[in-house]
Design an enzyme around this catalytic site. Sequence first.
Site, PDB file in Angstrom:
ATOM      1  N   SER A   1       8.739 -19.344  46.041  1.00 35.42           N
ATOM      2  CA  SER A   1       7.318 -19.707  46.167  1.00 35.42           C
ATOM      3  C   SER A   1       6.611 -19.576  44.819  1.00 35.42           C
ATOM      4  CB  SER A   1       6.641 -18.833  47.222  1.00 35.42           C
ATOM      5  OG  SER A   1       6.865 -17.472  46.965  1.00 35.42           O
TER       6      SER A   1
ATOM      7  N   GLU B   1       2.610 -19.268  42.832  1.00 36.14           N
ATOM      8  CA  GLU B   1       1.206 -18.892  43.044  1.00 36.14           C
ATOM      9  C   GLU B   1       0.289 -19.628  42.069  1.00 36.14           C
ATOM     10  OE1 GLU B   1       0.231 -14.827  44.107  1.00 36.14           O
ATOM     11  OE2 GLU B   1      -1.144 -14.815  42.415  1.00 36.14           O
TER      12      GLU B   1
ATOM     13  N   THR C   1      -4.779 -18.047  45.147  1.00 34.38           N
ATOM     14  CA  THR C   1      -5.507 -16.769  45.140  1.00 34.38           C
ATOM     15  C   THR C   1      -6.982 -16.977  45.530  1.00 34.38           C
ATOM     16  OG1 THR C   1      -6.099 -16.880  42.811  1.00 34.38           O
ATOM     17  CG2 THR C   1      -3.986 -15.828  43.343  1.00 34.38           C
ATOM     18  N   TYR C   2      -7.635 -15.854  45.832  1.00 35.75           N
ATOM     19  CA  TYR C   2      -9.026 -15.864  46.294  1.00 35.75           C
ATOM     20  C   TYR C   2      -9.839 -15.011  45.339  1.00 35.75           C
ATOM     21  CZ  TYR C   2     -12.583 -16.013  50.013  1.00 35.75           C
ATOM     22  OH  TYR C   2     -13.707 -16.256  50.773  1.00 35.75           O
TER      23      TYR C   2
ATOM     24  N   ALA D   1     -13.402 -13.223  43.502  1.00 35.93           N
ATOM     25  CA  ALA D   1     -14.290 -12.166  44.007  1.00 35.93           C
ATOM     26  C   ALA D   1     -15.635 -12.708  44.486  1.00 35.93           C
ATOM     27  CB  ALA D   1     -14.494 -11.109  42.941  1.00 35.93           C
TER      28      ALA D   1
ATOM     29  N   HIS E   1      -4.922 -17.180  50.028  1.00 37.01           N
ATOM     30  CA  HIS E   1      -5.192 -15.741  50.042  1.00 37.01           C
ATOM     31  C   HIS E   1      -6.596 -15.541  50.614  1.00 37.01           C
ATOM     32  CE1 HIS E   1      -2.244 -14.653  46.544  1.00 37.01           C
ATOM     33  NE2 HIS E   1      -1.761 -15.617  47.298  1.00 37.01           N
TER      34      HIS E   1
ATOM     35  N   ASP F   1      -9.668  -7.491  44.545  1.00 32.85           N
ATOM     36  CA  ASP F   1     -10.187  -6.811  43.361  1.00 32.85           C
ATOM     37  C   ASP F   1     -11.700  -6.918  43.355  1.00 32.85           C
ATOM     38  OD1 ASP F   1      -7.834  -5.884  42.192  1.00 32.85           O
ATOM     39  OD2 ASP F   1      -7.388  -7.856  41.381  1.00 32.85           O
TER      40      ASP F   1
ATOM     41  N   TYR G   1       3.338  -2.537  46.156  1.00 31.58           N
ATOM     42  CA  TYR G   1       3.246  -2.069  44.766  1.00 31.58           C
ATOM     43  C   TYR G   1       4.448  -1.183  44.401  1.00 31.58           C
ATOM     44  CZ  TYR G   1      -1.286  -4.026  45.520  1.00 31.58           C
ATOM     45  OH  TYR G   1      -2.284  -4.924  45.828  1.00 31.58           O
TER      46      TYR G   1
ATOM     47  N   LYS H   1      -0.171  -1.484  56.992  1.00 24.03           N
ATOM     48  CA  LYS H   1      -0.394  -2.934  56.980  1.00 24.03           C
ATOM     49  C   LYS H   1       0.650  -3.640  57.853  1.00 24.03           C
ATOM     50  CE  LYS H   1      -0.952  -3.217  52.206  1.00 24.03           C
ATOM     51  NZ  LYS H   1      -1.427  -3.773  50.913  1.00 24.03           N
TER      52      LYS H   1
ATOM     53  N   GLN I   1      -1.354 -10.635  26.326  1.00 23.42           N
ATOM     54  CA  GLN I   1      -1.739 -11.006  27.694  1.00 23.42           C
ATOM     55  C   GLN I   1      -1.008 -10.129  28.713  1.00 23.42           C
ATOM     56  OE1 GLN I   1       0.368 -14.320  29.263  1.00 23.42           O
ATOM     57  NE2 GLN I   1      -1.470 -15.233  30.175  1.00 23.42           N
TER      58      GLN I   1
ATOM     59  N   PHE J   1      -2.431  -7.461  31.541  1.00 19.02           N
ATOM     60  CA  PHE J   1      -2.123  -7.522  32.985  1.00 19.02           C
ATOM     61  C   PHE J   1      -1.515  -6.210  33.468  1.00 19.02           C
ATOM     62  CE2 PHE J   1      -1.338 -12.425  33.077  1.00 19.02           C
ATOM     63  CZ  PHE J   1      -2.701 -12.639  33.152  1.00 19.02           C
TER      64      PHE J   1
ATOM     65  N   HIS K   1       8.771 -14.858  44.282  1.00 19.07           N
ATOM     66  CA  HIS K   1       7.445 -15.477  44.205  1.00 19.07           C
ATOM     67  C   HIS K   1       7.052 -15.495  42.730  1.00 19.07           C
ATOM     68  CE1 HIS K   1       3.439 -16.552  45.652  1.00 19.07           C
ATOM     69  NE2 HIS K   1       2.902 -15.587  44.916  1.00 19.07           N
TER      70      HIS K   1
HETATM   71  P1  FAD Z   1      -5.059  -2.165  50.225  1.00 19.51           P
HETATM   72  O1  FAD Z   1      -3.746  -2.334  50.909  1.00 19.51           O
HETATM   73  O2  FAD Z   1      -6.249  -1.973  51.070  1.00 19.51           O
HETATM   74  O3  FAD Z   1      -4.886  -0.921  49.209  1.00 19.51           O
HETATM   75  C1  FAD Z   1      -5.851  -0.655  48.220  1.00 19.51           C
HETATM   76  C2  FAD Z   1      -5.835   0.835  47.866  1.00 19.51           C
HETATM   77  O4  FAD Z   1      -6.342   1.599  48.969  1.00 19.51           O
HETATM   78  C3  FAD Z   1      -4.427   1.379  47.624  1.00 19.51           C
HETATM   79  O5  FAD Z   1      -4.509   2.362  46.628  1.00 19.51           O
HETATM   80  C4  FAD Z   1      -4.033   1.984  48.945  1.00 19.51           C
HETATM   81  O6  FAD Z   1      -3.040   2.968  48.804  1.00 19.51           O
HETATM   82  C5  FAD Z   1      -5.383   2.533  49.430  1.00 19.51           C
HETATM   83  N1  FAD Z   1      -5.502   2.579  50.896  1.00 19.51           N
HETATM   84  C6  FAD Z   1      -5.323   1.553  51.752  1.00 19.51           C
HETATM   85  N2  FAD Z   1      -5.543   1.945  53.029  1.00 19.51           N
HETATM   86  C7  FAD Z   1      -5.904   3.238  52.971  1.00 19.51           C
HETATM   87  C8  FAD Z   1      -6.313   4.205  53.944  1.00 19.51           C
HETATM   88  N3  FAD Z   1      -6.380   3.888  55.242  1.00 19.51           N
HETATM   89  N4  FAD Z   1      -6.631   5.428  53.505  1.00 19.51           N
HETATM   90  C9  FAD Z   1      -6.575   5.751  52.199  1.00 19.51           C
HETATM   91  N5  FAD Z   1      -6.214   4.875  51.221  1.00 19.51           N
HETATM   92  C10 FAD Z   1      -5.888   3.645  51.608  1.00 19.51           C
HETATM   93  N6  FAD Z   1      -6.739  -9.855  44.391  1.00 19.51           N
HETATM   94  C11 FAD Z   1      -7.720 -10.742  44.605  1.00 19.51           C
HETATM   95  O7  FAD Z   1      -8.900 -10.427  44.427  1.00 19.51           O
HETATM   96  N7  FAD Z   1      -7.415 -12.021  45.021  1.00 19.51           N
HETATM   97  C12 FAD Z   1      -6.139 -12.429  45.257  1.00 19.51           C
HETATM   98  O8  FAD Z   1      -5.915 -13.577  45.645  1.00 19.51           O
HETATM   99  C13 FAD Z   1      -5.085 -11.486  45.061  1.00 19.51           C
HETATM  100  N8  FAD Z   1      -3.793 -11.821  45.284  1.00 19.51           N
HETATM  101  C14 FAD Z   1      -2.815 -10.851  45.211  1.00 19.51           C
HETATM  102  C15 FAD Z   1      -1.497 -11.172  45.589  1.00 19.51           C
HETATM  103  C16 FAD Z   1      -0.506 -10.194  45.546  1.00 19.51           C
HETATM  104  C17 FAD Z   1       0.905 -10.558  45.971  1.00 19.51           C
HETATM  105  C18 FAD Z   1      -0.821  -8.878  45.110  1.00 19.51           C
HETATM  106  C19 FAD Z   1       0.256  -7.822  45.039  1.00 19.51           C
HETATM  107  C20 FAD Z   1      -2.111  -8.565  44.718  1.00 19.51           C
HETATM  108  C21 FAD Z   1      -3.124  -9.529  44.776  1.00 19.51           C
HETATM  109  N9  FAD Z   1      -4.450  -9.242  44.439  1.00 19.51           N
HETATM  110  C22 FAD Z   1      -5.439 -10.180  44.621  1.00 19.51           C
HETATM  111  C23 FAD Z   1      -4.806  -7.923  43.910  1.00 19.51           C
HETATM  112  C24 FAD Z   1      -5.266  -6.972  45.034  1.00 19.51           C
HETATM  113  O9  FAD Z   1      -6.427  -7.441  45.651  1.00 19.51           O
HETATM  114  C25 FAD Z   1      -5.527  -5.613  44.379  1.00 19.51           C
HETATM  115  O10 FAD Z   1      -4.320  -5.016  43.988  1.00 19.51           O
HETATM  116  C26 FAD Z   1      -6.401  -4.678  45.206  1.00 19.51           C
HETATM  117  O11 FAD Z   1      -6.824  -3.628  44.337  1.00 19.51           O
HETATM  118  C27 FAD Z   1      -5.660  -4.053  46.392  1.00 19.51           C
HETATM  119  O12 FAD Z   1      -5.447  -4.958  47.394  1.00 19.51           O
HETATM  120  P2  FAD Z   1      -4.512  -4.595  48.644  1.00 19.51           P
HETATM  121  O13 FAD Z   1      -4.585  -5.715  49.569  1.00 19.51           O
HETATM  122  O14 FAD Z   1      -3.178  -4.150  48.202  1.00 19.51           O
HETATM  123  O15 FAD Z   1      -5.364  -3.347  49.235  1.00 19.51           O
END
Ligand code: FAD
Length: 296
Positions: free
Chosen positions: A23, A25, A56-57, A59, A85, A117, A156, A176, A223, A227, A277
């Site tokens: 896939s 992105e 991607t999506y 902010a 996303h 993010d 992660y 999740k 770069q 990242f 991916h």
């Molecule tokens: P979560 O799974 O909610 O985790 C975020 C943090 O909160 C982690 O530290 C986790 O350990 C903690 N946490 C979660 N649940 C709990 C709980 N119940 N209690 C305590 N702590 C908790 N970002 C964008 O803005 N747009 C995109 O399109 C995008 N695409 C991505 C695609 C991939 C494949 C990846 C890996 C990342 C992407 N990101 C994107 C980045 C992502 O949004 C960030 O890494 C963000 O900071 C965390 O998102 P998450 O969905 O992993 O969050």
Amino acid sequence: MLICMLPDRPITELFAQRGTLRSLEFFPPKDEAGVEALRQTAEALRRIGPDFVSVTYGAGGSTRERTAHVSDFLRRDFGFTVMPHLTCVGHSRAELETLADRINDGGFRNVMALRGDPPKGDPSFSQAPDGLRHASELVALIRARQPGICLGVGGYPEKHPEAPSAEADLANLRRKVDAGADFVTTQLFFDNGVYFRFVDRCRAAGIAVPIVPGIMPVLALKQIQRFTSMCGASLPQKLVRRLEAAGDQPDVLEAIGIDWALSQIRGLLERGAPGYHLYILNRARSALTLAAGLAA
Ligand code: FAD
């Protein structure tokens, strides 16, 4: 003429049928010129036939509409299976439900569900009024609202930067998956050992869904340093030395990035990864060169 398009196939079905999935992105471009350039990239990439592409999506603002626009045309005009996303940032529950309905009505059957993010300039994530705090809640919301949608989530291998420990982060990934996620796509990494250790820890924690490695072909040292410092991934010294030695020669840097990604992908597939991916940064060249290298 009325064109009747069938809905996309869920990625779970593609895994079951094909075993490993490739896939790509994309991110939504900032302006119309970028959208046009993305169309050309998509045209070039059509011939390598990815199993699906994701978009991607952002902010906030117009970039979010572009995610919908780009997802639509990638599906309609290029025939890709598209996984938009969606993030919790700035949305109430009601808005997220409407967005899930809209995605489903648009014929999409796959969503990458993320917390997201924070917008540029905001130091940390804050929950929107009547919004969601964690990606696990978004997974549960979409699963309840549109049960036919296949859900990917982020994982992660080197720990999410905000997580207090690798164990806490793993417990979150488990939440999740328990909420209904069908597969995990990892944050980028450059050392396959990091991925395989992560998969072992996930399996030991009872996470049984496919864990797809996310690979980024490097284009430039600065770069990739930026990242990796944002997402907490480590950069192997061997790769850094090779990039430093290339100096300021973009073609040489790109060739090094492709060579590194190629050997990562070969090693991952040999040891049973369920595909890969590619974070291609909207560029066709590295994906095309990698596809040719893997076919050789
Ligand atoms: P979560 O799974 O909610 O985790 C975020 C943090 O909160 C982690 O530290 C986790 O350990 C903690 N946490 C979660 N649940 C709990 C709980 N119940 N209690 C305590 N702590 C908790 N970002 C964008 O803005 N747009 C995109 O399109 C995008 N695409 C991505 C695609 C991939 C494949 C990846 C890996 C990342 C992407 N990101 C994107 C980045 C992502 O949004 C960030 O890494 C963000 O900071 C965390 O998102 P998450 O969905 O992993 O969050």
